[in-house]
Design a protein around this motif. Structure first.
Motif, PDB file in Angstrom:
ATOM      1  N   UNK A  65      46.916 103.991   2.366  1.00 35.98           N
ATOM      2  CA  UNK A  65      48.209 104.336   2.954  1.00 35.98           C
ATOM      3  C   UNK A  65      48.667 103.205   3.868  1.00 35.98           C
ATOM      4  N   UNK A  66      49.171 102.117   3.268  1.00 34.74           N
ATOM      5  CA  UNK A  66      49.602 100.990   4.103  1.00 34.74           C
ATOM      6  C   UNK A  66      50.762 101.339   5.023  1.00 34.74           C
ATOM      7  N   UNK A  67      51.483 102.409   4.698  1.00 37.73           N
ATOM      8  CA  UNK A  67      52.613 102.813   5.524  1.00 37.73           C
ATOM      9  C   UNK A  67      52.190 103.635   6.741  1.00 37.73           C
ATOM     10  N   UNK A  68      50.935 104.063   6.796  1.00 41.03           N
ATOM     11  CA  UNK A  68      50.460 104.936   7.866  1.00 41.03           C
ATOM     12  C   UNK A  68      49.897 104.123   9.030  1.00 41.03           C
ATOM     13  N   UNK A  69      50.299 104.473  10.233  1.00 39.37           N
ATOM     14  CA  UNK A  69      49.713 103.900  11.438  1.00 39.37           C
ATOM     15  C   UNK A  69      48.574 104.801  11.888  1.00 39.37           C
ATOM     16  N   UNK A  70      47.541 104.201  12.433  1.00 35.35           N
ATOM     17  CA  UNK A  70      46.392 104.981  12.864  1.00 35.35           C
ATOM     18  C   UNK A  70      45.981 104.645  14.280  1.00 35.35           C
ATOM     19  N   UNK A  71      45.379 105.631  14.955  1.00 41.97           N
ATOM     20  CA  UNK A  71      44.900 105.419  16.319  1.00 41.97           C
ATOM     21  C   UNK A  71      43.702 106.322  16.571  1.00 41.97           C
ATOM     22  N   UNK A  72      42.831 105.859  17.463  1.00 37.93           N
ATOM     23  CA  UNK A  72      41.690 106.662  17.898  1.00 37.93           C
ATOM     24  C   UNK A  72      41.584 106.526  19.407  1.00 37.93           C
ATOM     25  N   UNK A  73      41.742 107.644  20.115  1.00 35.08           N
ATOM     26  CA  UNK A  73      41.661 107.665  21.576  1.00 35.08           C
ATOM     27  C   UNK A  73      40.424 108.432  21.986  1.00 35.08           C
ATOM     28  N   UNK A  74      39.636 107.852  22.883  1.00 35.90           N
ATOM     29  CA  UNK A  74      38.311 108.388  23.174  1.00 35.90           C
ATOM     30  C   UNK A  74      38.019 108.392  24.666  1.00 35.90           C
TER      31      UNK A  74
END
Length: 294
Positions: free
Chosen positions: A174-183
């Protein structure tokens, strides 16, 4: 402390490893070793046989093609973090891999070991859920595929059988999807007291596709359906994001939330809402939309 004596085998193919596991039901699999070796040294685990799968080259590497990103179970976190194919097509998983431990851990620990061990405070399960991963498991009867939503069964429990290996993990590209991980890391271990993964696709200013999941809050990684439902079809501005994050604990039973010396269940619930909001804002920024005023 020193572990008890054990036998040691080092197969070079998946089939050889599965044969050893079939013949020795009490055997333990050694991949990166970050979870198994400490438990052996402390006496919490005392296997008669260690099956070291580190030489199985077929379980290592990243392939991208046909709309899928495939990551071998023995691929380490650093390789995932540094992979253009993963960052460009499954950004949330790369972000979660980057959040694991320190440089030494990321160069040794493996994606398959992390997901199959299913520590409730590890970082990758939430990212696998948010990115709609498929786990490819191989045993004596061949391969089978398990959706991430059906893979995590409880604390240190997954759908992998005693005579099976998690050979690879597949993601829709999914090149159109932005991703993030907050921890929010534990100050003593670096594991997640709460960790939130978000995969977000925005089209014409509106959320077209969204995955939100969390680590550290329950006894296994969980998808946060009420947050996803609240975001779908909206403009992810500051007010909308805050309202969606307020639904973070809606489907979670407080009496089943993690409650230990690190944090109470009540505090974890508060953290969850905060980190859901933070992760969505980070992902929204990545889509070109900034949550809140510029």
């Amino acid at each position: 402390m020193f572990p008890d004596e054990f036998d040691y085998e080092r197969p070079e193919t998946v089939e050889e490893a599965i044969d050893l596991l079939t013949e020795n039901p009490e055997a333990e699999i050694l991949a990166g070793g970050h979870s198994l070796l400490p438990t052996m040294k402390s006496g919490l685990a005392s296997p008669d046989l260690l099956v070291d799968i580190g030489r199985i080259d077929a379980m290592r590497g990243i392939d991208h093609g046909g709309g899928t990103v495939s990551i071998g179970g023995l691929t380490n976190y650093a390789t995932i973090d540094e992979s253009d194919a993963v960052r460009e097509n499954v950004e949330v998983f790369a972000e979660a891999a980057h959040a694991v431990g320190d440089v030494q851990v990321r160069n040794r620990g493996t994606v398959g070991g992390n997901l199959a061990h299913a520590d409730p405070a590890s970082d990758l399960p939430a990212a696998a859920l948010a990115a709609d991963a498929t786990m490819v498991v191989q045993g004596p009867d061949g391969e089978r595929r398990v959706d991430a939503d059906d893979f995590f069964l409880g604390m240190y429990a997954t759908d992998v059988g005693e005579d099976e290996l998690l050979t690879r993990v597949e993601f829709p590209a999914r090149p159109e999807a932005a991703g993030a991980y907050a921890k929010k890391p534990s100050p003593s271990s670096g594991y997640a007291m709460v960790g939130v993964a978000v995969s977000l696709t925005v089209d014409a200013g509106l959320v077209e596709d969204v995955g939100v999941a969390a680590n550290g809050i329950m006894d296994h990684g969980v998808r946060l359906d009420p947050v996803e439902d609240a975001l779908a079809g909206t403009n992810p501005d500051e007010e909308t994001v805050a309202a969606a994050a307020a639904n973070a604990t809606e489907d979670l039973e407080e009496m089943m939330m993690m409650d230990d010396l690190q944090a109470s269940a009540e505090f974890r619930a508060q953290l969850l809402e905060t980190y859901v909001e933070r992760a969505i804002e980070d992902a929204a920024t990545g889509t070109g939309l900034v949550a809140g005023p510029p």
